[in-house]
Motif scaffolding. Structure first.
Motif, PDB file in Angstrom:
ATOM      1  N   ARG A   1      19.697 -11.537   9.120  1.00 54.78           N
ATOM      2  CA  ARG A   1      19.227 -10.270   9.237  1.00 54.78           C
ATOM      3  C   ARG A   1      19.440  -9.788  10.577  1.00 54.78           C
ATOM      4  O   ARG A   1      19.123 -10.571  11.603  1.00 54.78           O
ATOM      5  N   GLY A   2      19.974  -8.401  10.734  1.00 49.15           N
ATOM      6  CA  GLY A   2      20.221  -7.746  11.841  1.00 49.15           C
ATOM      7  C   GLY A   2      21.541  -7.965  12.215  1.00 49.15           C
ATOM      8  O   GLY A   2      22.259  -7.318  13.321  1.00 49.15           O
ATOM      9  N   SER A   3      22.302  -8.953  11.663  1.00 49.54           N
ATOM     10  CA  SER A   3      23.886  -9.086  11.830  1.00 49.54           C
ATOM     11  C   SER A   3      25.059  -7.949  11.339  1.00 49.54           C
ATOM     12  O   SER A   3      25.957  -8.132  11.546  1.00 49.54           O
ATOM     13  N   ALA A   4      24.490  -7.098  10.494  1.00 49.70           N
ATOM     14  CA  ALA A   4      25.182  -6.149   9.673  1.00 49.70           C
ATOM     15  C   ALA A   4      25.899  -5.316  10.853  1.00 49.70           C
ATOM     16  O   ALA A   4      25.232  -4.818  11.797  1.00 49.70           O
ATOM     17  N   TYR A   5      27.004  -4.530  10.490  1.00 48.29           N
ATOM     18  CA  TYR A   5      28.032  -3.484  11.164  1.00 48.29           C
ATOM     19  C   TYR A   5      28.507  -2.755  10.307  1.00 48.29           C
ATOM     20  O   TYR A   5      28.714  -3.017   9.384  1.00 48.29           O
ATOM     21  N   LEU A   6      28.896  -1.417  10.777  1.00 53.55           N
ATOM     22  CA  LEU A   6      29.784  -0.740  10.136  1.00 53.55           C
ATOM     23  C   LEU A   6      30.960  -1.460   9.552  1.00 53.55           C
ATOM     24  O   LEU A   6      31.928  -1.853  10.315  1.00 53.55           O
ATOM     25  N   GLY A   7      31.012  -1.294   8.390  1.00 52.83           N
ATOM     26  CA  GLY A   7      32.481  -1.637   7.672  1.00 52.83           C
ATOM     27  C   GLY A   7      32.459  -3.185   7.348  1.00 52.83           C
ATOM     28  O   GLY A   7      33.566  -3.887   7.003  1.00 52.83           O
ATOM     29  N   MET A   8      31.161  -3.919   7.436  1.00 49.40           N
ATOM     30  CA  MET A   8      31.134  -5.307   7.180  1.00 49.40           C
ATOM     31  C   MET A   8      31.936  -5.895   5.897  1.00 49.40           C
ATOM     32  O   MET A   8      32.440  -6.821   5.995  1.00 49.40           O
ATOM     33  N   GLY A   9      31.939  -4.906   4.855  1.00 47.93           N
ATOM     34  CA  GLY A   9      32.458  -5.503   3.806  1.00 47.93           C
ATOM     35  C   GLY A   9      33.495  -4.763   3.205  1.00 47.93           C
ATOM     36  O   GLY A   9      34.040  -4.911   2.114  1.00 47.93           O
ATOM     37  N   VAL A  10      34.193  -3.772   4.012  1.00 50.97           N
ATOM     38  CA  VAL A  10      35.283  -3.210   3.527  1.00 50.97           C
ATOM     39  C   VAL A  10      36.392  -4.031   3.282  1.00 50.97           C
ATOM     40  O   VAL A  10      37.109  -3.909   2.200  1.00 50.97           O
ATOM     41  N   ILE A  11      36.798  -4.915   3.828  1.00 46.96           N
ATOM     42  CA  ILE A  11      38.021  -5.784   3.755  1.00 46.96           C
ATOM     43  C   ILE A  11      37.954  -6.566   2.457  1.00 46.96           C
ATOM     44  O   ILE A  11      38.701  -6.813   1.549  1.00 46.96           O
ATOM     45  N   ALA A  12      36.622  -7.234   2.439  1.00 42.57           N
ATOM     46  CA  ALA A  12      36.549  -8.022   1.106  1.00 42.57           C
ATOM     47  C   ALA A  12      36.239  -7.230  -0.269  1.00 42.57           C
ATOM     48  O   ALA A  12      36.806  -7.798  -1.307  1.00 42.57           O
ATOM     49  N   HIS A  13      36.052  -5.900  -0.088  1.00 43.31           N
ATOM     50  CA  HIS A  13      35.878  -5.056  -1.446  1.00 43.31           C
ATOM     51  C   HIS A  13      37.186  -4.218  -1.205  1.00 43.31           C
ATOM     52  O   HIS A  13      37.392  -3.763  -2.642  1.00 43.31           O
TER      53      HIS A  13
END
Length: 270
Positions: free
Chosen positions: A38-50
């Motif tokens: 928790r706390g490690s998320a950032y803008l676009g973290m899932g963009v490439i994967a999805h």
């Protein structure tokens, strides 16, 4: 006795296969240990994967202004190098949920300002942990406010795939829309500004039902790592900002403001 030994051997093998499947990432048996901290998320973290990733745009157009976004993943940022490369605005992660503050926030937020950039802050939303209003308060209380100095952009709500669990945080589209509205209303009540919404079209369609009700008031910051912003979420005819890559120079996450520098200042001024 031979048939009994055969059945036991088959049963043991079946249990071994099932055990292996339950330990694979992304299967129904995946545990919380597979998620990042928790706390490690950032803008676009899932963009490439999805959404995948296409080619970079062919060059900065005259009507667009380069910007970056940063979080604790970038650590202490080389703001002079970014400024000299043509970057004129920045967004800095301030908070996540009601449990995390970016430890590099002072260097990143003050450093971008000191070098001459127009800068703002963003909040990574976790709609499964607390209410939208509670997270808006936490954001404003920990760096997410706004001042009418012409150099401070309105706060941004980063609402995207959940890196810690269910993509839509366990919410129905109507419940997700209600949560977002709760955050936006409280943020405006606290600051007098309409927050920017950062999202990706595919997530927005999946998790809000492609809700069209925020386009008239909240600027859109779209995430798509390709040569164009692509189809936008319902309610927005045009994006204000576009995060077009996670592998740009100096700092990976690069963005384009849909307008010349004076339009960046206009958004900051309000």
């Amino acid at each position: 006795m031979r048939p009994r030994r055969s059945r036991l051997t088959f049963g043991a093998a079946l249990l071994a296969v099932l055990s292996l499947l339950l330990t694979l990432p992304g299967t129904a048996g995946a545990t919380d240990a597979d998620a990042p901290p928790r706390g490690s998320a950032y803008l676009g973290m899932g963009v490439i994967a999805h959404d995948g990733q296409g080619g970079l745009p062919p060059g900065t157009r005259n009507a667009q202004t380069e910007g970056v976004d940063v979080s604790s993943h970038q650590g202490n940022v080389d703001w002079p190098a970014l400024w000299n490369s043509g970057v004129k605005w920045a967004y800095v992660k301030a908070t996540e949920g009601t449990y995390y503050k970016n430890p590099y926030f002072p260097q990143q937020y003050n450093g971008s300002y000191d070098i001459g950039m127009v800068r703002g802050t963003y909040h990574f939303a976790t709609p499964d942990t607390t209410t939208g209003a509670a997270q808006a308060d936490y954001f404003v209380n920990n760096g997410g406010g706004w001042t009418p100095d012409g150099r401070t952009l309105p706060g941004a709500l980063d609402i995207e795939w959940n890196p810690y669990g269910d993509a839509c945080y366990g919410k129905t589209p109507s419940a997700m829309v209600a949560w977002i509205r709760d955050f936006l209303n409280r943020y405006k009540a606290r600051t007098g500004r309409d927050a920017v919404i950062y999202t990706a079209t595919s997530w927005w369609v999946q998790c809000t039902g492609d809700h069209a009700g925020f386009g008239a008031s909240n600027p859109l910051w779209i995430a798509r790592y390709n040569t164009t912003p692509g189809t936008l979420p319902a309610g927005w005819a045009v994006q204000t900002m576009w995060q077009y890559t996670s592998s740009g120079p100096i700092v990976g996450d690069h963005n384009r403001f849909n307008g010349a520098y004076d339009r960046v200042v206009a958004l900051a001024t309000g």
